[in-house]
Design a protein around this motif. Structure first.
Motif, mmCIF file in Angstrom:
data_model
loop_
_atom_site.group_PDB
_atom_site.id
_atom_site.type_symbol
_atom_site.label_atom_id
_atom_site.label_comp_id
_atom_site.label_asym_id
_atom_site.label_seq_id
_atom_site.Cartn_x
_atom_site.Cartn_y
_atom_site.Cartn_z
ATOM 1 N N ALA A 183 8.177 16.796 -8.886
ATOM 2 C CA ALA A 183 7.063 16.181 -8.138
ATOM 3 C C ALA A 183 7.566 15.522 -6.861
ATOM 4 O O ALA A 183 6.869 15.496 -5.848
ATOM 5 N N GLU A 184 8.795 14.995 -6.909
ATOM 6 C CA GLU A 184 9.378 14.446 -5.676
ATOM 7 C C GLU A 184 9.684 15.581 -4.703
ATOM 8 O O GLU A 184 9.255 15.570 -3.548
ATOM 9 N N LEU A 185 10.438 16.564 -5.181
ATOM 10 C CA LEU A 185 10.906 17.631 -4.283
ATOM 11 C C LEU A 185 9.759 18.426 -3.684
ATOM 12 O O LEU A 185 9.752 18.735 -2.494
ATOM 13 N N HIS A 197 13.205 -2.691 6.878
ATOM 14 C CA HIS A 197 13.984 -1.982 5.857
ATOM 15 C C HIS A 197 15.206 -1.281 6.434
ATOM 16 O O HIS A 197 15.993 -0.707 5.687
ATOM 17 N N LYS A 198 15.358 -1.285 7.742
ATOM 18 C CA LYS A 198 16.545 -0.663 8.353
ATOM 19 C C LYS A 198 17.514 -1.716 8.890
ATOM 20 O O LYS A 198 18.526 -1.390 9.500
ATOM 21 N N LYS A 199 17.202 -3.002 8.674
ATOM 22 C CA LYS A 199 18.080 -4.086 9.153
ATOM 23 C C LYS A 199 19.223 -4.303 8.158
ATOM 24 O O LYS A 199 19.070 -4.100 6.960
ATOM 25 N N THR A 252 0.809 -1.220 0.000
ATOM 26 C CA THR A 252 0.000 0.000 0.000
ATOM 27 C C THR A 252 0.849 1.281 0.000
ATOM 28 O O THR A 252 0.304 2.374 0.039
ATOM 29 N N GLY A 253 2.146 1.142 -0.034
ATOM 30 C CA GLY A 253 3.014 2.325 0.074
ATOM 31 C C GLY A 253 2.978 3.201 -1.172
ATOM 32 O O GLY A 253 2.894 2.704 -2.291
ATOM 33 N N PRO A 254 3.079 4.514 -0.981
ATOM 34 C CA PRO A 254 3.039 5.448 -2.114
ATOM 35 C C PRO A 254 4.234 5.330 -3.062
ATOM 36 O O PRO A 254 4.065 5.459 -4.282
ATOM 37 N N TYR A 255 5.434 5.091 -2.529
ATOM 38 C CA TYR A 255 6.581 4.933 -3.443
ATOM 39 C C TYR A 255 6.475 3.587 -4.170
ATOM 40 O O TYR A 255 6.592 3.562 -5.409
ATOM 41 N N GLY A 272 17.934 2.240 2.658
ATOM 42 C CA GLY A 272 16.938 1.665 3.567
ATOM 43 C C GLY A 272 15.521 2.064 3.224
ATOM 44 O O GLY A 272 14.719 2.379 4.108
ATOM 45 N N THR A 273 15.204 2.066 1.951
ATOM 46 C CA THR A 273 13.846 2.400 1.512
ATOM 47 C C THR A 273 13.359 1.400 0.468
ATOM 48 O O THR A 273 14.151 0.712 -0.179
ATOM 49 N N LEU A 274 12.058 1.385 0.324
ATOM 50 C CA LEU A 274 11.381 0.566 -0.682
ATOM 51 C C LEU A 274 10.839 1.482 -1.774
ATOM 52 O O LEU A 274 10.516 2.626 -1.477
ATOM 53 N N GLY A 305 17.652 0.571 -6.630
ATOM 54 C CA GLY A 305 16.758 1.328 -5.755
ATOM 55 C C GLY A 305 16.380 2.623 -6.457
ATOM 56 O O GLY A 305 16.891 2.932 -7.547
ATOM 57 N N GLU A 306 15.488 3.388 -5.836
ATOM 58 C CA GLU A 306 14.982 4.668 -6.346
ATOM 59 C C GLU A 306 13.934 4.435 -7.442
ATOM 60 O O GLU A 306 14.229 3.892 -8.507
ATOM 61 N N CYS A 307 12.740 4.916 -7.167
ATOM 62 C CA CYS A 307 11.626 4.723 -8.100
ATOM 63 C C CYS A 307 11.946 5.232 -9.505
ATOM 64 O O CYS A 307 11.576 4.595 -10.499
ATOM 65 N N THR A 308 12.617 6.368 -9.573
ATOM 66 C CA THR A 308 12.930 6.929 -10.897
ATOM 67 C C THR A 308 13.826 5.970 -11.675
ATOM 68 O O THR A 308 13.572 5.678 -12.858
#
Ligand code: GTS
Length: 221
Positions: A106-108, A44-46, A12-15, A56-58, A70-73
């Motif tokens: 849109a990110e910033l 995600h921080k382990k 359900t996460g926005p990213y 440490g992100t999804l 990593g990174e949606c872009t």
């Protein structure tokens, strides 16, 4: 037959939504296995996850050769390039430049600002995960996101999509921002009529509408 990819994600996460929408737009759903990472447990921080994505992100994309993206872009650019016929990230140098600019903006100005509000101005993911919070910074970022909504409203008064005449990654990023804004109760101001109308139309796109259920096994009813 196709390439098998793994996506570490939170349904359900926005990213994660950004990548789910891109996958659906590109017809790549059947080539992906989703791996759930529990944000509220701080998985995600382990160290095991940080080895996959230092930030440490999804979400994170894992290719079958062991590469992690990593990174949606970056993930969207990869997915869009796979078939040699990019539709989300631009074909010409001009399209690529404008789309990348608008998506970054849109990110910033919206999505990342709302995310900072969530992590600093609300309980966020809870005390086990949010080890440093600065509420004042969080509330400033909420105000920034509201200004960003007015900016994108102005853009959409002059053109049908965020980066011009066609649906692109920049639209997906604004959609991510508005999904997050909805989750943290920062509604789009009613005077942002063009943004609201655009968002209502975006929510009817199958890629947006079905983004959460798409992680169910293919063929499941
Ligand atoms: N710049 C990153 C990207 O574009 O991929 C940001 C990714 C991001 O913040 N993802 C969220 C996350 O991992 C996932 S979600 O909130 O949208 O579900 N947040 C956890 C954290 O602790 O920051």
């Amino acid at each position: 037959m196709g390439i098998m990819m793994k996506i570490y994600d939170w349904p359900t996460g926005p990213y994660p939504a950004r990548v789910r929408i891109a996958l659906a737009e590109k017809g790549l759903r059947s080539q992906v296995e989703f791996v759930l990472v529990d944000l509220y447990k701080g998985e995600h921080k382990k160290p095991e996850f940080l080895a996959k994505n230092y930030s440490g992100t999804l979400p994170v994309l894992e290719l079958d050769d062991g590469t992690f993206i990593g990174e949606c872009t970056a993930i969207t650019e990869y997915l869009d390039a796979l078939d040699g016929a990019p539709t989300l990230t631009g074909r010409t140098p001009r399209e690529k430049g404008v789309i990348h600019m608008m998506s970054k903006r849109a990110e910033l100005e919206l999505l990342d600002a709302i995310s900072i509000y969530f992590h600093h101005g609300t309980p966020g993911l809870g005390p086990h995960v949010e080890i440093y919070q600065n509420p004042e910074w969080g509330f400033r970022q909420r105000d920034k996101a509201l200004r960003g909504m007015h900016y994108f409203d102005g853009i959409l008064r002059g053109q049908p999509f965020v980066a011009g005449d066609a649906f692109t990654m920049a639209d997906i990023t604004v959609i991510g921002g508005l999904i997050f804004a909805g989750l943290v109760n920062v509604p789009v101001p009613p005077e942002c009529e063009a943004l609201l109308a655009w968002y209502a139309a975006m929510q009817e796109r199958p890629s947006v509408k079905n983004r959460i259920t798409m992680s169910e096994p293919i063929g499941a009813s």
